[in-house]
Design a protein around this motif. Structure first.
Motif: not given
Length: 166
Positions: A62-72
């Protein structure tokens, strides 16, 4: 990385009084190139003889992944961040790894095995618990193959120093 603000980074080789800001942290170009060779790797699709994925698992870059403080677990939000930022996988850990590697000037790549589709299934059929061991085993298989390919590659200092590019 994805968030509402830039992250402050104090590089190991910089002045402690001067910080850099990062929103997107690029993976190592050599590592990303090597990952192309993993796309045809055969992955396991079944937990046991009766519990299998509905689709054959595959390695996808993938070109972009992300992290978040939530379980999506929200298909609409997953679609929004893909449309707005071209982000496909969302996890809770990779952003921290990326920021530390940026700070320490260490090349990195993130290899993840997704065990669910972030809101893609029904509330009654959350696949995470069912397929988490399969995702982990497939992830190990991909990492081992990546390390083999990396070991066979001549050494190159491919980390891009942000300050030297300016």
């Amino acid at each position: 990385m994805f968030g509402t603000s830039l992250k402050e980074v104090f590089p190991v080789d910089g002045n402690p009084e001067q910080r850099e800001h990062a929103f997107w942290v690029p993976v190592d170009p050599l590592y990303f190139t090597l990952s192309k060779f993993l796309e045809n790797l055969e992955l396991e699709g079944c937990v046991n003889s009766t519990t299998c994925l509905s689709e054959t698992p595959r390695v996808v870059r993938v070109q972009r992944g992300t992290s978040a403080s939530i379980y999506l677990d929200n298909a609409a939000y997953r679609s929004f961040i893909y449309d707005k930022f071209n982000v496909s996988p969302v996890d809770k850990e990779s952003g921290a790894v990326a920021l530390i590697c940026l700070q320490q000037r260490v090349p990195f790549i993130i290899i993840r095995a997704l065990s669910d589709l972030g809101g893609g299934g029904s509330a009654e059929s959350n696949d995470t618990n069912t397929f988490i061991s399969l995702a982990a085993n497939n992830s190990v298989k991909v990492v081992v193959e990546f390390i083999k390919r990396l070991a066979a590659t001549p050494p190159v200092n491919s980390y891009i120093n942000v300050e030297s590019e300016m």
